[in-house]
Structure formats: C-alpha cells, structure tokens
Design a protein around this motif. Sequence first.
Motif, PDB file in Angstrom:
ATOM      1  N   VAL A  81     -19.572  34.875  -0.282  1.00  0.00           N
ATOM      2  CA  VAL A  81     -19.422  36.023   0.195  1.00  0.00           C
ATOM      3  C   VAL A  81     -19.601  34.319   0.965  1.00  0.00           C
ATOM      4  O   VAL A  81     -20.313  33.951   1.336  1.00  0.00           O
ATOM      5  CB  VAL A  81     -20.421  36.942   0.827  1.00  0.00           C
TER       6      VAL A  81
ATOM      7  N   ASP B 101     -32.245  35.879  -5.468  1.00  0.00           N
ATOM      8  CA  ASP B 101     -31.833  35.533  -3.921  1.00  0.00           C
ATOM      9  C   ASP B 101     -32.592  34.865  -2.897  1.00  0.00           C
ATOM     10  O   ASP B 101     -33.157  35.944  -1.947  1.00  0.00           O
ATOM     11  CB  ASP B 101     -31.092  36.801  -3.950  1.00  0.00           C
TER      12      ASP B 101
ATOM     13  N   THR C 252     -15.459  42.172   2.172  1.00  0.00           N
ATOM     14  CA  THR C 252     -14.519  41.070   2.083  1.00  0.00           C
ATOM     15  C   THR C 252     -13.950  41.584   1.081  1.00  0.00           C
ATOM     16  O   THR C 252     -13.605  42.958   0.957  1.00  0.00           O
ATOM     17  CB  THR C 252     -14.890  39.895   1.144  1.00  0.00           C
TER      18      THR C 252
ATOM     19  N   ARG D  49     -27.362  29.846  -1.321  1.00  0.00           N
ATOM     20  CA  ARG D  49     -27.200  30.757  -1.063  1.00  0.00           C
ATOM     21  C   ARG D  49     -27.105  31.255   0.679  1.00  0.00           C
ATOM     22  O   ARG D  49     -27.179  32.417   0.732  1.00  0.00           O
ATOM     23  CB  ARG D  49     -27.464  31.795  -1.890  1.00  0.00           C
TER      24      ARG D  49
ATOM     25  N   LYS E 201     -20.927  41.139  -5.619  1.00  0.00           N
ATOM     26  CA  LYS E 201     -20.666  42.473  -6.796  1.00  0.00           C
ATOM     27  C   LYS E 201     -21.574  43.476  -6.311  1.00  0.00           C
ATOM     28  O   LYS E 201     -21.325  45.042  -6.696  1.00  0.00           O
ATOM     29  CB  LYS E 201     -20.767  41.475  -8.475  1.00  0.00           C
ATOM     30  N   THR E 202     -23.348  43.053  -6.121  1.00  0.00           N
ATOM     31  CA  THR E 202     -24.083  44.033  -5.798  1.00  0.00           C
ATOM     32  C   THR E 202     -23.450  45.250  -4.727  1.00  0.00           C
ATOM     33  O   THR E 202     -23.812  46.544  -4.706  1.00  0.00           O
ATOM     34  CB  THR E 202     -25.642  44.055  -5.570  1.00  0.00           C
TER      35      THR E 202
ATOM     36  N   SER F 251     -21.410  36.322  -4.840  1.00  0.00           N
ATOM     37  CA  SER F 251     -19.813  37.264  -4.544  1.00  0.00           C
ATOM     38  C   SER F 251     -20.136  38.819  -4.144  1.00  0.00           C
ATOM     39  O   SER F 251     -18.442  38.567  -3.229  1.00  0.00           O
ATOM     40  CB  SER F 251     -18.810  36.382  -5.412  1.00  0.00           C
TER      41      SER F 251
ATOM     42  N   GLN G  48     -13.828  42.409  -1.483  1.00  0.00           N
ATOM     43  CA  GLN G  48     -15.048  43.398  -2.001  1.00  0.00           C
ATOM     44  C   GLN G  48     -14.044  44.566  -2.218  1.00  0.00           C
ATOM     45  O   GLN G  48     -14.122  45.560  -2.888  1.00  0.00           O
ATOM     46  CB  GLN G  48     -16.003  43.793  -1.608  1.00  0.00           C
TER      47      GLN G  48
HETATM   48  P1  ADP Z   1     -23.791  39.078  -6.528  1.00  0.00           P
HETATM   49  O1  ADP Z   1     -23.963  40.392  -6.977  1.00  0.00           O
HETATM   50  O2  ADP Z   1     -22.222  39.052  -6.533  1.00  0.00           O
HETATM   51  O3  ADP Z   1     -24.607  37.997  -6.712  1.00  0.00           O
HETATM   52  P2  ADP Z   1     -25.393  39.991  -3.785  1.00  0.00           P
HETATM   53  O4  ADP Z   1     -23.772  41.259  -3.696  1.00  0.00           O
HETATM   54  O5  ADP Z   1     -26.002  40.135  -3.855  1.00  0.00           O
HETATM   55  O6  ADP Z   1     -23.836  39.336  -4.252  1.00  0.00           O
HETATM   56  O7  ADP Z   1     -24.307  38.967  -2.488  1.00  0.00           O
HETATM   57  C1  ADP Z   1     -24.879  37.861  -1.740  1.00  0.00           C
HETATM   58  C2  ADP Z   1     -25.941  38.457  -0.544  1.00  0.00           C
HETATM   59  O8  ADP Z   1     -24.260  38.232  -0.176  1.00  0.00           O
HETATM   60  C3  ADP Z   1     -26.447  39.239  -0.657  1.00  0.00           C
HETATM   61  O9  ADP Z   1     -27.599  38.407   0.281  1.00  0.00           O
HETATM   62  C4  ADP Z   1     -25.597  40.734  -0.332  1.00  0.00           C
HETATM   63  O10 ADP Z   1     -26.843  40.850   0.984  1.00  0.00           O
HETATM   64  C5  ADP Z   1     -24.571  39.474   1.340  1.00  0.00           C
HETATM   65  N1  ADP Z   1     -23.210  40.304   1.148  1.00  0.00           N
HETATM   66  C6  ADP Z   1     -22.168  41.143   0.060  1.00  0.00           C
HETATM   67  N2  ADP Z   1     -21.524  41.551   1.280  1.00  0.00           N
HETATM   68  C7  ADP Z   1     -21.732  40.850   2.076  1.00  0.00           C
HETATM   69  C8  ADP Z   1     -20.771  41.147   3.363  1.00  0.00           C
HETATM   70  N3  ADP Z   1     -18.927  41.327   3.165  1.00  0.00           N
HETATM   71  N4  ADP Z   1     -21.110  40.434   4.094  1.00  0.00           N
HETATM   72  C9  ADP Z   1     -21.451  39.162   4.681  1.00  0.00           C
HETATM   73  N5  ADP Z   1     -22.818  39.443   3.770  1.00  0.00           N
HETATM   74  C10 ADP Z   1     -22.798  39.850   2.649  1.00  0.00           C
END
Ligand code: ADP
Length: 763
Positions: free
Chosen positions: A404, A574, A222, A614, A254-255, A252, A225
Amino acid sequence: MASSGHPAEQVGLFDESGTGGSLFADLVFPGPVSKSWRYAVPDELAQQISVGKRVVAPFGKGNRNLVGYCVGLTSEPPPVVPKPIRRILDDEPLLSPALLRLTHWLGEYYFCPWGEVLQSVVPRPARLRSGTRERVFLEAVTPSLASGGGAVLTPRQRTVYEWLVRAHQPVEMRECLRQLGASPTVIRNLIRKGYVRVVRQRLPTVLPQVEAEPVGQAVELTPAQSAALAAIETALRSGRFEAFLLFGVTGSGKTEVYLRAIEKVVAAGRQAIVLVPEISLTPQTIERFRSRFQRIAVLHSHLADPERAGFWRQIAAGDADVIIGARSAIFAPTRRLGLIVVDEEHEPSFKQETSPRYHARDVAVKRAQLENIPVVLGSATPSLESWHNVQQGRYTLLTLPSRVQGRPLPPVQIVDMRHENARPGRFRAISPQLEEAIRTALREGGQVILLLNRRGFDTYILCPACGYVVQCRFCSVALTYHRDTDRAVCHYCGYEQPPPARCPQCDLPAIRHYGLGTQKLEAELATLFPDVPARRMDSDVMRRGARYGAVLDAFRRGEVLILFGTQMIAKGLDFPNVTLVGVVNADTALYLPDFRAAERTFQLLAQVAGRTGRGERGGRVLVQTYNPDHPCIRLAATHDFARFAEQELSNRRALGYPPFGRLARLVVRSPQEQIAQEAAQLLAERFRQALRELQQRQPAVAAQILGPAACPIHRLRNLYRYHLLVLTPKPAWRSCLIRQVLEKTSLPDSAELSLDIDPLSVL
Ligand code: ADP
Ligand code: ZN
C-alpha cells in the motif's frame, strides 16, 4: 484406527424432523468407533432432545451409563428393540447439523473414528460446562389431586408456600433457605406434596469479553483491494460456495480486505470465522479486529477453561459476530456462518499433529462447501497446494501486487558465508556486512530484526577425534547445548543432561561444541553491541513466562532496538520502524530430508523480509547463506513467488509428489526395532497386494508405495520408527487402498501405527 465407513444404521442420519409417532435417536459415543447406535427417546424427553446435544444412555451388556452425541433423530425404528435414552445433558446443542456433517466428513477423510473427532472438536471446558453453575429455583404451584395434592401443610410449610406464592416467579432455592431460614426438609416435603415445583437452570458465572475499541478510521482502498473485495462480495451475495486465494505481498493490505468483507457479513446478520496461526494471535491482531467489530469471540488453547467454554457458549447462542482463533476455531459452533477467512494459509501450524490430524485450511474449505459460503485464503507465499488449486481452476485468484501507498518491497542482499567463515580466526555468526548494516540502521534511528531459526547455544556437541556426536538417550537426535541452563537438551522430547566434559566414546577431553543457536547469537550481539537493548524471542524464552506480547510491546515502544529469534519473529509483525532484517542463516531448513524443504525456506525468507520497509523510512534485508546460488534463496531475494512456484511445481510434478499426488504416511513405532521394521514391511506388502487387486478391477488406478524405510528421525521418545508413504494421483484411490489394508491387517501388540493423511512433515 480403522474407520467403519457408513454403517447401515446411519440412514437418515441428518434428518432432524423426526416428528409424529415414536422418536428414535442415533448416538455416537466418544472413543474409537465411527458407528452410531439407535435408541428410543422416551416421551418425556422428546421435547428436549435435539441433534447436537449430548445424552446419557445405557450401553452394552451391563447397561452402564455412557455419554453419547445425538447425531440424528428419526421415526424409523431399528431392527432390534432399542434401549431408551436416560437423560439429556445439554440445554443447547454443542454442534450444529452443519458441524456434525463436517465432523463426519473429517472422520472419513482422515481415518479417525467419528466419536473421537466429536470428542476432540468440542473443547473439554465446553463439554464440562466450565464457567457455569446449575441454579435450582422453586416455584409455587396449585397442587393437583394426581400429584398427591391437597395434603395438609404444617405451619412451617405453609409459611414457605405462601411466601413463594407472593413472589409470583421462581425463587432460587438458596435465597429461599436464607431469607426464610427454612430447612431443606420443609422444602422437600412441599415438593413431595405437590405445592412446589423445581426448575433447574444452568447459568454462566463467567462472561468472557473482548473489550470494544473506538472505531478506527477507514482507509480508502487501493484499486487492487477494491477489486478483490468486489469479487468476494459478489460471492457473498450469491449465497454459494467459492474459494478465493488472496495472494498479496507482505503489507499489501490483505487484512484490510478481510475486514471489509467481514463488515458486509456482519451487517447481513451473519458470522465470520477468521483463522490465524497460533503465533499471530497477538494483541496486535486482535486489536485490529476490535477496532471494527463489537462482538468478538476468541478461541485458542491458551485461554483459561471458563473463558474458553464461555466464548463457545456465546458463539453457540449467536452472541458473537466475529470469531478469531487458531486452527481449532474452524469448529466454532456458529449459527449462521457467512464467511471463513484463513490468514497465512501456508502456515504449517494449521495442521494438527495429533489425531485427528486435520489441516484447518482444508477443513475450512470443506466447511465453506457444506455451508454454501465463500472462503478466503490469504498469503504472501501461498502453499503450493493452494497455488495448484488456482491453476486447476478450483480456486479464484485475487492478487494484491504491491504494497500500500506505493512502498517498495525491500531490496535483499545475499551475503556469501563461504567466504566469511573461510577466513582464519573465530567463527562468527554475524558477518562484517551484517554488522555494518546493523550499525547503520541503528545510527539512523531504525530498529532491527534478526532471524535465526535454531534454539539453544550450540546445535551439536562433537568429538573431533572420533566423530562421536552426543545424542539423546531416547531419540536419534543430536543434543543442543543451552548455555543459560548449562544443559544439553533434546529438542524433540525434552530430555536433558549435563554436557559431557570428555568424549563418552573415546574419552578424549577435548569434546567440542559446534553449530549456531539463538543463545550464541545473543552472546555475540552482547559483544558487538554492548549498549544496544536487544531481546531474544524463541520458545525457550517464551516458556519461561516472558510474554510474547510484552516483548513486542517493548519493541514497538522502541525500548528494544534489536529483536532476534526463531521463526516466531518472522511472521505477521507490523513495525514501521524496522529498517533492517538480517537472516543469520538461511540454510537451516534447506537440506532437511523433506520434500517441502525448499518451500519452507522460501516462505520463511519471504515472510521475514516482509517485516521491513513497512514505514516511510523504507528498509533492507541481508541474507547470510552458504548456498547463495540455490534457486529458492535467489528467488526469495527477488520476491519472485510465481517463478519459485513454477520451478518447485515442476520438480514435484516429475516425482508425482503433492500437490500433484495425494500423500499418506504410515508410521509404525515400537520399543523393539525389529518389530517396527517387520510390521512396516507387512504393511507395505499389504498395500502392494491391495493395489494389485484394485488394478485388476480398475486398470486406471495408479499408486506409488514408497518404503518401508527407517524414518529420518529413526528413534523418538525411545520408540523405533519406520514409515511407508502411499502416493496416488487421486484421493479416492488413496482412501480405498488404506481402507482395504486397515480392515485386513492387524499389527503386533507392541507396535503402534499412526496414519497421517496429507502429512506436512515426513521426518
Ligand atoms: P497485509 O495483511 O497484506 O500484510 P495489512 O492489511 O496489514 O497488509 O496492511 C499493511 C498496512 O497498511 C497496515 O498498517 C494497514 O493499516 C495499512 N493499509 C492497508 N490498506 C490500506 C490502504 N488502502 N491505504 C492506506 N493504508 C492501508
Ligand atoms: Zn529426545
């Protein structure tokens, strides 16, 4: 307890050159000392020794053998004739120079002797070289005259010697004994006569591995990101320290940002450390990293010894690119660290509650500074310390404002329990609204998470006639009734007893149980939803062997529809199919006598709310509370961290509490109450005196010395506890006062003192 600062011997501490002329090594011995001792390095050991290895050296009058850490090499002789080092223990350094510097800082900052810090950061299995075996090889050599060469060989000796010559390389001794049927005496004589040389090598018997997964498909970032990643990449390229706070709501992405940043680091041939709370070290987390990286090492305290030592060795040897672990992984002996990530940086489990009482997030920031690399702290509910650091311009804020794929944060509805349980009839843990919401979610094919942050069945046992509360024999803590084992249990020390049938004080037979724990919730769920598969997850269940991962897998597969339990279930999970989160009692932490009570409550609510909505089906949250108007509950319901932080920070500022002031807590414990109290009193007086003296020299110095007072948990494990809080606007003033007082004060033998710098809990 007292740390002796920088003794004069430590000059040239981190000078690793030490070439030319005779060589001296500075050694620190494990145990309650910070000081280092300078030893001579005999010529035959000069090649092998290096900073970060352990050596055996004679110590004290009796010259007994002690193991010490070599923390520096120098050509500067000490003032008195030094003793020689006897032996070198490690083939490879256990600690890099950067790590030595970090541990030294840690000892000074947390008032923990350096020797103790070193001993605690290198895991015991790594020190014992668990999972390795020393193998002895034999090599044929042409005997020199000096080594008694040329001596005549017996026929048997000759056979073995010629066999070894033909081998053209060292042969393992076992092999030699086995294949030739040679006796150890023959070999010993060959060695003595100078025909055979012994080569020893320590080789691993266990090679732990995190299996690689097929590469996961990359998503498109995004804009938020991308912007966050760009900022981190700029810092990576510039090769300097920078601390980032990645503030992003749950889900959002972060990972994903961590993963991308780490890809850059690994591509550049460097390593990354990722710290996660112990509870998040789930297969789910590790899998996500496995899908992107080949060489991963995992470090946490539940690994078997040989595995833990094995991963440590791999990291030290440069064979791991990404190190994932709980707080102790911050001491991973990486060779070329490029980035540190601290996920869920607000988590209290990053603080170690035994000496050295360090906070892994703070150590991470320090390590990044020492290694000139960026550090990324991520959270949906940052600690107020980190938020304050952003406002002070010390950390760079990166924000991921929304989930996201445009998924909204779940709507949160507050259920006022004052009305619910004011009605006549039995006490109910689950209000009709929550019950209805659960039915709806299940009917629509969704799954449910219920949070109740209290273990046990009833949380206290009270006599309605005389008010007696059944307490632990060793702690001033109410016992919790556990129905599965039919015992009353202390959650602080583990003491248990059968629940009394009559009041121990007034003998009334009608002693009653009150309060609500996860086991009572379990019973109520079984009554309300007899056919719905539900699983409890709290440390009682997990202790009894039901693995955390197995429960989560069953939930993921949809075999379990309701997952309920303590804060364990609030974090990091998740599961897109969770359409309802219910908070059974939002108030459990709200009125604890701890200045972080509101912060903890907000975090817990925001985190557990983040477990729903989610997936495409969306989700909602119901929060049951007796304090529906409490600001922290209201703001958690609107997901408004910024407002919450603003309000809470203004409360803290008014009191000078962290993050505005720096806190230290001194706890005095003794089996005798009076001794504990008097010792705490003495300490308080010494602090006030030290403050007056310091102010005479430096009028600007300010500090609050709070107490002494009985700790909120007055008795724990049969020891009476009194504490004292020292609060200063500047950390240097705090250190200065503590050093002054500890140097001069000795407590009675039956009193123990523990010092907690930046304490997380003041109970
Ligand atoms: P957080 O660490 O902020 O809780 P995650 O990185 O785990 O968020 O992301 C949440 C979900 O969204 C995960 O299943 C991840 O694979 C998915 N995701 C992360 N970034 C994107 C993106 N740019 N587009 C689509 N899905 C995404
Ligand atoms: Zn107890």
